[in-house]
Each structure stands twice: as structure tokens, then as C-alpha cells.
Design a protein around this motif. Sequence first.
Motif, PDB file in Angstrom:
ATOM      1  N   MET A   1       0.846  -1.198   0.000  1.00 48.43           N
ATOM      2  CA  MET A   1       0.000   0.000   0.000  1.00 48.43           C
ATOM      3  C   MET A   1       0.886   1.254   0.000  1.00 48.43           C
ATOM      4  O   MET A   1       1.753   1.399   0.859  1.00 48.43           O
ATOM      5  CB  MET A   1      -0.870  -0.016   1.276  1.00 48.43           C
ATOM      6  CG  MET A   1      -1.817   1.159   1.380  1.00 48.43           C
ATOM      7  SD  MET A   1      -2.629   1.219   2.993  1.00 48.43           S
ATOM      8  CE  MET A   1      -3.602  -0.265   2.986  1.00 48.43           C
ATOM      9  N   SER A   2       0.713   2.144  -1.002  1.00 52.95           N
ATOM     10  CA  SER A   2       1.525   3.369  -1.031  1.00 52.95           C
ATOM     11  C   SER A   2       0.805   4.454  -0.231  1.00 52.95           C
ATOM     12  O   SER A   2      -0.380   4.718  -0.454  1.00 52.95           O
ATOM     13  CB  SER A   2       1.754   3.811  -2.468  1.00 52.95           C
ATOM     14  OG  SER A   2       0.519   4.090  -3.068  1.00 52.95           O
ATOM     15  N   HIS A   3       1.573   5.052   0.701  1.00 58.56           N
ATOM     16  CA  HIS A   3       0.978   6.072   1.565  1.00 58.56           C
ATOM     17  C   HIS A   3       0.880   7.416   0.844  1.00 58.56           C
ATOM     18  O   HIS A   3       1.631   7.685  -0.085  1.00 58.56           O
ATOM     19  CB  HIS A   3       1.832   6.229   2.832  1.00 58.56           C
ATOM     20  CG  HIS A   3       1.876   4.988   3.658  1.00 58.56           C
ATOM     21  ND1 HIS A   3       0.802   4.538   4.377  1.00 58.56           N
ATOM     22  CD2 HIS A   3       2.881   4.100   3.866  1.00 58.56           C
ATOM     23  CE1 HIS A   3       1.132   3.417   4.998  1.00 58.56           C
ATOM     24  NE2 HIS A   3       2.388   3.121   4.690  1.00 58.56           N
ATOM     25  N   PHE A   4      -0.024   8.229   1.323  1.00 55.10           N
ATOM     26  CA  PHE A   4      -0.143   9.587   0.783  1.00 55.10           C
ATOM     27  C   PHE A   4       0.928  10.474   1.409  1.00 55.10           C
ATOM     28  O   PHE A   4       1.271  10.307   2.587  1.00 55.10           O
ATOM     29  CB  PHE A   4      -1.531  10.172   1.094  1.00 55.10           C
ATOM     30  CG  PHE A   4      -2.535   9.910   0.026  1.00 55.10           C
ATOM     31  CD1 PHE A   4      -2.808  10.872  -0.947  1.00 55.10           C
ATOM     32  CD2 PHE A   4      -3.204   8.694  -0.029  1.00 55.10           C
ATOM     33  CE1 PHE A   4      -3.727  10.622  -1.942  1.00 55.10           C
ATOM     34  CE2 PHE A   4      -4.127   8.440  -1.024  1.00 55.10           C
ATOM     35  CZ  PHE A   4      -4.390   9.400  -1.989  1.00 55.10           C
ATOM     36  N   LYS A   5       1.451  11.416   0.629  1.00 53.50           N
ATOM     37  CA  LYS A   5       2.399  12.374   1.194  1.00 53.50           C
ATOM     38  C   LYS A   5       1.635  13.266   2.175  1.00 53.50           C
ATOM     39  O   LYS A   5       0.465  13.600   1.949  1.00 53.50           O
ATOM     40  CB  LYS A   5       2.995  13.252   0.079  1.00 53.50           C
ATOM     41  CG  LYS A   5       3.971  12.524  -0.806  1.00 53.50           C
ATOM     42  CD  LYS A   5       4.504  13.479  -1.851  1.00 53.50           C
ATOM     43  CE  LYS A   5       5.454  12.771  -2.782  1.00 53.50           C
ATOM     44  NZ  LYS A   5       5.843  13.599  -3.924  1.00 53.50           N
ATOM     45  N   GLU A   6       2.370  13.676   3.226  1.00 55.02           N
ATOM     46  CA  GLU A   6       1.716  14.521   4.243  1.00 55.02           C
ATOM     47  C   GLU A   6       1.283  15.867   3.642  1.00 55.02           C
ATOM     48  O   GLU A   6       0.293  16.455   4.074  1.00 55.02           O
ATOM     49  CB  GLU A   6       2.651  14.732   5.435  1.00 55.02           C
ATOM     50  CG  GLU A   6       2.862  13.433   6.221  1.00 55.02           C
ATOM     51  CD  GLU A   6       3.623  13.639   7.516  1.00 55.02           C
ATOM     52  OE1 GLU A   6       3.909  14.794   7.872  1.00 55.02           O
ATOM     53  OE2 GLU A   6       3.930  12.632   8.170  1.00 55.02           O
TER      54      GLU A   6
END
Lengths: 200, 179
Positions: free
Chosen positions: B1-6
Motif C-alpha cells: 500500500m503506497s501512503h499519501f504524502k503529508e
Amino acid sequence: MNQAPDIRRLVDDARNGNREAFHSIYECYGSRIYNFLYRLLGSRHEAEDATQQTFLIALNRLGTLREPDLLESWIYRIARNEVYQKYRRKQVDSLEDDNSRPFAERAEDQRILGQPEKALLNEELGAALQSALNSLPFKLREVFILAVVEEMSYQDISGIVGRSLLSVKTDIYRARLMTKERLSQYIGESSRISAREGKA
Amino acid sequence: MSHFKEAEISAYLDHQLSADEGCALEAHIAECESCHSVYSEMRSMTRLFREAERFEPSPFLWSRIAADLDESKASAFDWKASLVGGLRSFGWSRGVATVALAALLFSGITIFHSRNSHIAEQAAMVEIDQVYQRLTAQDPDKYNPFSSASSSHETDINPFRSFRLSHTTNSTPEIARQH
């Protein structure tokens, strides 16, 4: 915010020297500009002087405004530039603020008005929010206030501060991280209250 | 799962993501604990500012601005902005209004200059007339342009005979009448 029914007409009237139109423009944007400047400067006195100067400049230079629909951003840009010039003159990155007034003294004002405990908490939180803003570098503070407090679009902010959209977006994010650190105590409390309200 | 950038989560809280991006982020934070935690903290902090008291200026601020406006209007008049603004109120663009003003200014200077040239030309002609009157008074035959004798001089100093002044018709008849 009071949105003028027809900004173009208002600007045209003001350009022709109609004092009532001048006043209407102030009525539309005066409070927002003052709140922006207060958050930026952290001082009522400084914010009022800067607001006065902003509107004097804006009303005197109204003839040079190319697109009346952009009046709001144009006035914000004048306000921001006025503060920026002040910073350059003072050669400092933070100005005096109301927080120099003893906390107990301000809290006493609130107790007189009623709701003593809530007022005290609000007063403390208000001081903490302003202190967190004051701790930000000017470059981050201005975009953070415009985005988070004034809820303006990044596109408009980019036009006001004269920086790229990407730079604005990054600076707002950096300001959020720094502010979050300083307000961690209140964020925890706020999250618990939100969770309780969610369950209820 | 690729996380969203803050930074994307920050932009989402400011309503700056597109509808598709917003939906994708919402779906992600519903399943990702770490991103949800970042989102939750940022949202709480944002709320603190958005729900905080808004400050109002003094009710007397407008009076002070109006007084300063009167003062500045009395001391200085921005004629350029006023003229451009006036022309723009007729629907002229800023560029056209500025060019029109520049053209008006140029025309004014040209008219003033040509008027001055004409006056100088007339003054020169009067001076020539006066000199010629003095000369003809001394020696009428020599300086009379209509005299046949004058044309036979070897050294012709009659200025009216030269090609250069042959077109000065305004003054010549007056001189001729005097003789």
C-alpha cells in the motif's frame, strides 16, 4: 464575509471618487483584512495601523487595479506587502504582541464577562494559538494564515505572496508540522472532544 | 500500500485536492492507520484555528481612514491614475487609455512647438523687412528689387534676388508699395 452584490460597479464608483463606494469596500473586506493582519502581527494596535494603511493605499491606487474581480486578492496583497515592509524596516522576525500583556490580566477581563472557566480556557488557547503563529518564520506564517485561518485557495495565495503554487503548498505543509508540534497539548484535548462528540 | 504524502493530506484539509484525489485519499485513510493518524492530528490542529475567535477592528477605524483620505487628497492629486481611471470608466482598457493620454500629450507638444516656429518665422521676416527698409532708404536704386538698374550690378547684394528668399511674398508687396 459580506460579499458585495456587484464588485465591478462598486470599484467603478469608488474610482470616480464616490465616498460611499469606498466605505462599502471597507465594509466588505475591513474585518477580514484586520483579522489577517492581527494573526500575522499578533498585536491589535499594529494590526489596526496596518489595516488603516492598507485601505489608504488601496483606495488611493484603485485606478491601477486591472481586474475589479480580483479586488479581494489585491487588497490582501497590499496588506501583506505593508507588513513585509514593516518587517524589513524593523529587521526582526517577530513583533510585539498582545501576549506581552500579563495572562492573568486578560483572563480577569474574561471572568468579568462571565463563564469564568470556559473563558479562561479560551483565553489560554487563544494565547497558545497566537504564540504558535508568532513562532513561525514570516514566509510560512503568511501562507499558513491565508490557507488555514482565512481559508483562501492556494491559487489565490500564490498570487498574493508572489510565489509558485508548489512553494505555497510546501510552505503550508511545513507550517502545519511546526504548528502541530507547538500545539500538541491542545491537539490531544481537541481530538478527545471530537471523538466524544462523534460517539454521541 | 503506497501512503499519501503529508503535503497532500495538508492540501486535502484546505479543500485543494480534486474530487478524484480527495476520494482516493479518503479511501486510503479509512484503511491505513498511520495515514489516518497524521490526518487526524492535522485536522484537529486546523480546527483549533478555524474555530478560534475572529478579531474585529475598532468601530472608529473607518472614520480615521476617511479623515486620512481627505488629507491625502488635499495634499496630492494622482493625475495620471485619475485620467487613466476616468478613461477606463468609459470601457477603455488600461493600455488604450495610457496610449490615448500619451498621444494627447504628444499632440499638445507638437502644436505648441509648431506655433512657436511660426511666431519665430514671422519675427524673422519683420526683421528682414526693417533691414531692407533701412538699405533702400540709403540707396533706393541699388536695393529696389523692381528696378532694372539693380540687376546690372556686377556684385549683386540685393537679397530679394536670390532664389533662397524668392518665396517671401508676404513682405515684398509691402516693400514695393513703399517705393
